[in-house]
Motif scaffolding. Structure first.
Motif, short mmCIF file in Angstrom:
data_model
loop_
_atom_site.label_atom_id
_atom_site.label_comp_id
_atom_site.label_asym_id
_atom_site.label_seq_id
_atom_site.Cartn_x
_atom_site.Cartn_y
_atom_site.Cartn_z
N UNK A 153 0.92 -1.12 0.13
CA UNK A 153 -0.07 -0.03 0.08
C UNK A 153 0.77 1.25 -0.09
N UNK A 154 0.27 2.45 -0.25
CA UNK A 154 1.12 3.69 -0.29
C UNK A 154 0.89 4.39 1.24
N UNK A 155 2.08 4.80 1.55
CA UNK A 155 1.71 5.37 3.08
C UNK A 155 1.05 6.68 2.89
N UNK A 156 0.62 7.02 4.15
CA UNK A 156 0.24 6.24 5.25
C UNK A 156 -0.89 4.85 5.02
N UNK A 157 -0.46 3.71 5.33
CA UNK A 157 -1.43 2.69 5.39
C UNK A 157 -1.40 1.73 6.38
N UNK A 158 -2.74 0.95 6.44
CA UNK A 158 -2.54 0.38 7.59
C UNK A 158 -2.87 -0.94 7.23
N UNK A 223 6.47 -9.96 4.18
CA UNK A 223 7.13 -8.75 3.99
C UNK A 223 6.20 -7.76 3.43
N UNK A 224 6.34 -6.47 4.01
CA UNK A 224 5.37 -5.40 3.54
C UNK A 224 6.16 -4.16 2.57
N UNK A 225 5.42 -3.93 1.64
CA UNK A 225 5.99 -2.92 0.86
C UNK A 225 5.07 -1.67 1.10
N UNK A 226 5.86 -0.61 1.70
CA UNK A 226 5.04 0.63 1.91
C UNK A 226 5.48 1.44 0.91
N UNK A 227 4.79 1.74 0.00
CA UNK A 227 5.28 2.32 -1.33
C UNK A 227 5.31 3.94 -1.06
N UNK A 228 5.97 4.78 -1.82
CA UNK A 228 6.17 6.04 -1.78
C UNK A 228 4.94 6.72 -2.75
N UNK A 229 4.71 8.33 -2.29
CA UNK A 229 3.85 9.07 -2.95
C UNK A 229 4.74 9.58 -4.08
N UNK A 230 5.89 9.61 -3.89
CA UNK A 230 7.15 10.34 -4.77
C UNK A 230 8.32 10.32 -4.14
N UNK A 231 9.48 10.81 -4.46
CA UNK A 231 10.56 10.62 -3.71
C UNK A 231 10.70 11.49 -2.33
#
Length: 430
Positions: A153-158, A223-231
């Motif tokens: 998910x894209x941060x912030x995410x639960x 494993x968790x992928x906490x994706x960025x909205x950008x850099x």
């Protein structure tokens, strides 16, 4: 003794010297702290990831025998010159101990049968006691459920952890969410055996391991992928290079058409640039690019005029599904700190001549990294400087991280999958 026994003796000796809590209870921050201590005392770079493997915190397909540089670093922390001298000393000690034990055995031979009987009796009692003490831990896989819902998910995410530990006999189970909070510390919670759900919110992009701990041992992980909205860019002090949080995120960049944060701009945002500092730029997402077959181009500069700090560097990290990879380039004269890790192959400037891993601090430099079928070529400013082969697969690219000591600048990053031709292009325009 065989090699793995010497390594175990070494690791036990390190644990004893530290006099911390048992290594089975060490957290990510403990391993990072130990990595820094050993690296400083031995002058050899060693990662917390390697230490976690050695101490059994990370699963490995077989016995993990690290490279000789790593073993040298471990024993130098114990006061030895290198691994060979450590092994020789230990062999001599073993011979002495065997001789002493033989003499004692001769002296007490008339009582051997009492000792044998007592040992067998004690062993029987221990087996019975252990089987009754914790029946669930013997076949733990049959007695728990551990599942992560919405692991990307894209941060912030639960994320939601579904678990069932009701058949365990004690409350010694914990969930480690893989996050170091600057105030609250490592985010580890006791897994309430009367509940079946635990939610956790990720606010900082990254690739995290969620671990289910049973009596401080890892019995399952996701494993968790906490994706960025950008850099995302972070200001890090010399004393705390690995703390990424909202408070040290840099909000604004210079209007130069590059990814760059001048010392003046950093001061305006409340950061202390009078001491040594690092700038880390990060992007996490599913790039859909194979980490074993790609070409990377990056144009960068780091110099005193920009706000760089000697030894000027350019560090690029490539986070893949299976491996954490990196490349360290330095200004001429600082090659000790150069190095590269791709897959299972680690090459460090402390033990190799990596003087070619350098760039011109007075100009823009172009890094070209080609990885094809587990073969690596490193090209700086159109000159091939190094090539090698590795074995352990990286999997898909999930994250990019770039680090400067002080304020350096990136003009662009380009990555292409050599099989599918899928491309990622970033020019850092406003």
């Amino acid at each position: 003794m065989i090699e793995r026994e010497y390594l175990k003796y070494c690791l036990d000796a390190i644990e004893k010297k530290l006099d911390w809590k048992p290594s089975s209870n060490w957290t990510e921050s403990d391993f990072k702290r130990l990595a820094n201590i050993i690296s400083e005392e031995s002058n050899i770079s060693i990662s917390s990831h390697t230490l976690k493997r050695l101490y059994g915190k990370l699963a490995y397909k077989a016995y993990y025998n690290p490279q000789i540089a790593t073993k040298d670093a471990l024993v130098k922390f114990l006061g030895y010159n290198d691994w060979q001298s450590f092994v020789i000393t230990k062999k001599q000690q073993d011979k002495t101990n065997v001789s002493q034990e033989y003499k004692v055995a001769q002296k007490n031979s008339v009582k051997w049968y009492y000792a044998l009987f007592g040992a067998l009796f004690l062993l029987t009692v221990m087996i019975v006691f252990q089987s009754q003490k914790d029946y669930g831990s013997k076949n733990a896989n049959d007695f728990y459920k551990f599942k992560v819902i919405d692991s990307i998910g894209t941060v912030p995410f639960t994320i939601r952890v579904d678990y069932n530990l009701s058949k365990f006999n004690s409350d010694s189970s914990q969930i480690d969410f893989g996050v170091n909070h600057p105030i609250r510390g490592r985010q580890i919670v006791i897994a309430d055996t009367s509940r079946y759900i635990h939610n956790f919110t990720y606010q900082i992009p990254g690739y995290y391991d969620i671990e289910l701990l049973r009596s401080s041992k890892v019995i399952a992980s996701k494993r968790i992928l906490a994706k960025s909205k950008g850099w995302n860019s972070y200001f890090l002090s010399e004393a705390n290079k690995d703390t990424y949080w909202i408070d040290n995120e840099i909000k604004y960049k210079d209007s130069s058409g590059h990814l760059y944060f001048s010392p003046k701009l950093l001061k305006q945002q409340g950061f202390d640039t009078n001491s040594v500092y690092y700038i880390t730029n990060r992007l996490y997402k599913n790039f859909d690019i194979d980490g074993d077959n790609f070409e990377l181009l990056a144009r960068f500069k780091n110099s005193n005029n920009l706000g760089g700090i000697t030894c000027y560097d350019f560090i690029f990290r490539l986070i893949c599904a299976n491996n954490f990879n990196y490349l360290k380039l330095m200004e001429a004269g600082c090659s000790q700190f150069s190095g590269i890790k791709i897959g299972d192959k680690v090459i460090e400037g402390t033990y190799e001549d990596l003087s070619s891993f350098s760039f011109d601090k007075n100009r823009w430099n172009i890094l070209r990294l080609i990885v094809k079928n587990n073969k690596v070529k490193i090209i700086i400013n159109d000159k091939l400087i190094y090539e090698f082969q590795y074995e352990e697969s990286n999997g898909q690219i999930l994250g990019l991280e770039q680090v400067f000591k002080g304020s350096g600048s990136i003009d662009y990053i380009y990555i292409k999958d050599l099989n599918t031709n899928k491309e990622f292009v970033e020019h850092f325009n406003l």
